[in-house]
Design an enzyme around this catalytic site. Sequence first.
Site, short mmCIF file in Angstrom:
data_model
loop_
_atom_site.label_atom_id
_atom_site.label_comp_id
_atom_site.label_asym_id
_atom_site.label_seq_id
_atom_site.Cartn_x
_atom_site.Cartn_y
_atom_site.Cartn_z
CB CYS B 120 -3.24 66.41 12.69
SG CYS B 120 -3.58 66.48 10.95
CG HIS B 377 -1.47 71.55 11.51
ND1 HIS B 377 -0.95 70.85 12.58
CD2 HIS B 377 -2.39 70.72 10.95
CE1 HIS B 377 -1.51 69.64 12.64
NE2 HIS B 377 -2.38 69.54 11.66
CB CYS B 407 -10.09 67.27 13.84
SG CYS B 407 -9.42 68.64 12.91
N GLY B 409 -6.56 63.45 10.61
CA GLY B 409 -6.84 62.76 9.37
C GLY B 409 -7.22 61.33 9.66
#
Lengths: 351, 413
Positions: B120, B377, B407, B409
């Site tokens: 991400c 996102h 945050c 993955g």
Amino acid sequence: MLEFRTQGYNPYAVKYSPYYDSRIAVASSANFGIVGNGRVFALGLTAQGIQVEKTFDTNDALYDLAWSEINENQLIVACGDGSLKLFDLGVDEFPVMNFHEHKRETFSVCWSPVTKDTFVSSSWDGTIKLWSPTRNHSIKTLPVGNCTYSTSFCPSNPALISAVSSDSHLRIFDLRTPSSAKYHLTTTIPVHAPPAQPGAINPALGPPSAPGEILTHDWNKYRDTVIATGGVDRVIRTFDIRNPAGGPLSVMQGHDYAVRRLAWSPHASDTLISASYDMTVRLWNDGSAQPQNPAMGPGLGAQIGIMNRHTEFVTGVDWCLFGMGGWVASVGWDERVLLWDANMMMGQRGP
Amino acid sequence: MSASTQRLQQLSGQLAGSESLSARDILLATRKPTDVVICLALRTPLAKAHKGAFKDTQLDGLLVPLLNAVRDKSKLDPQLVEEIVVGNVLHKDATFLTRASCVAAGYPASTAVSTVSRWCSSGLLAVESVANKIATGGIDIGIAVGAESMSTNPDNGAPEFPASFMADPVINDITQPMPWTAENMARDFNVTRELQDEFAAESFQKAEASQKAGWPDDEILPVTTRWKNPKTGEVETVQVSRDEGVRYGTTKESLSKIRSAFPQWPPATTTGGNASQLTDGAAAVLLMRRDVAEKLGQPILGRFVLSTVAGVDPRIMGIGPAVAIPKLLKKVGLSKDDIDVFEINEAFASMLVYCVEQLGLDRARVNPRGGAIAFGHPLGCTGARQIVTALSELKRTQQRIAVTSMCVGTAIA
């Protein structure tokens, strides 16, 4: 330690005469220089202590003074109304010459120590002016653009004039260059900036500093390319004007408030003294005698003595040129002039 | 003002300046020629995956218009751009495609191209990568891009690992889907469905207000693309200029009616309304050294100060920002109160609630224009998108310092 009280006046500057070891002058102001008159004290050192030789009163505060280098009885003062006034100890009451071009407070004045026929002044109006003591109008005006707290001649080269100002820069003007668009400005050193080359950051010096007003500076009397600066950020730095982007040569930290004035020793190339709003006068060794590695960034100077007898802001400090060296005059807003031997506070370095 | 008042002010200034400057003052006042500065920040609109305007647009269809616009708007000679780093997660041939897209957008063969992935936060990694190269003197000018076409590149999850790997519980956690980690957080830290919906609704409301006021206009590049009309089956040319995901009038109550998306994982608080949307989009940031920017006359929008990363337990990867932000602030000597804008990726409301509360942040300063819950996102894009948004917001509000965090993955933040 000898003491003199400037009753009712708060001193801003003190200077030893270049002619006599027994004569000093103090520029002072009523009401801390905020509003009111100024007074010059010409003091003599006698067997009976410090005696007043002469005083002159002015209509506005006085912030600096310089002894004439060609006439042992004359001195020039920087006045809050923007004027400079030349007083003669043989002439009562009134100045023998008045030079009034600055549009704001004149903060600094310095007599040329080499040619001795000119003096230079700086002002809150953002200019430096070069004068002849025999002419009412300035010879030259050098623009700085912001409040210029201090200006000085290079002690060895009469063409070099330096200045520090509220924009955190040290500027060098060379009168030998053509007066082109830059008005003789040859070097601009950002005092707060770290060295330009990356990597040369000494972690001992903490985070990078912010720009701050530079209140005072002085040329080293032995190394004619070295200048020390001090100001609001409390740090004293030395620079080599040949390497304007190189960052400071050495850094001296210790004062708790702004450094108001500093002076290199006339007797030792690595020693300087500083006066601060923290009410102390400190003696420093800039560390230049030790081998330094410029790639490691600036060296750390060492504080080798502290004088804390003043009870208010210390605004002026000067070295006596004569004798074995080490005598210092300091003045502060406590209305006191103190004469003392710096050797006494130098610990093991003293006699 | 009388001369005496001015003298008094000057003196008090000399004294006030003597007091220790705050770390924030020093940071803001320090300008070095070697600073890494941002001269342009731009993004495409964010469109709903599989339904929105970019549903038939491949990754290159996002990259080329964006890089074209960076070239045109900056008026920077493309020959001077030494590197373009693209953050992307899902495209399996991203390295080929991005190199080709850069050439197609007018950048010469001498401009190096690479792709990076940190899930991400790939867009952030791209910016870090370019910024750090500039900071160490490796290059002078670079472009960092984050881009993702989730419509055309499916997320197939973790590959199969050998059994010896899967015996390790941490590795097993790594292979789990992200919503599972969100539910873990909701359970471990008692983040109620109600609180999650409240934060999610706030994101929608902020985004709605921002969009209606036209705040994102200076960050968004309108993009023209081809779109197959599902009703008629015809391919049309459409222009997109605003984020599609923002549902006007969203409230906590309306979100509370949405069914749980993952009933298999208790407490099953995550819904389609309080998690980030699947989205297509791209964002770009032009970075250079300050002295180079000044020489070229480029505008300086902001300065890249520092980035850091922190790994956390994969089963609650959402706590990442709560670990990474204090780490970063400690390194630069700032406190959370020194920061004007926080852009924290809203992967799931559960992690957002936890991080904001754990860090004790002022909610008004967190994602002031809404976040991924409201407008999506696109995995590789969001890191760069947050920088673009933060710079636009700082400019609008005349503020100075932003922090962005997300945050990730497999638990890096």
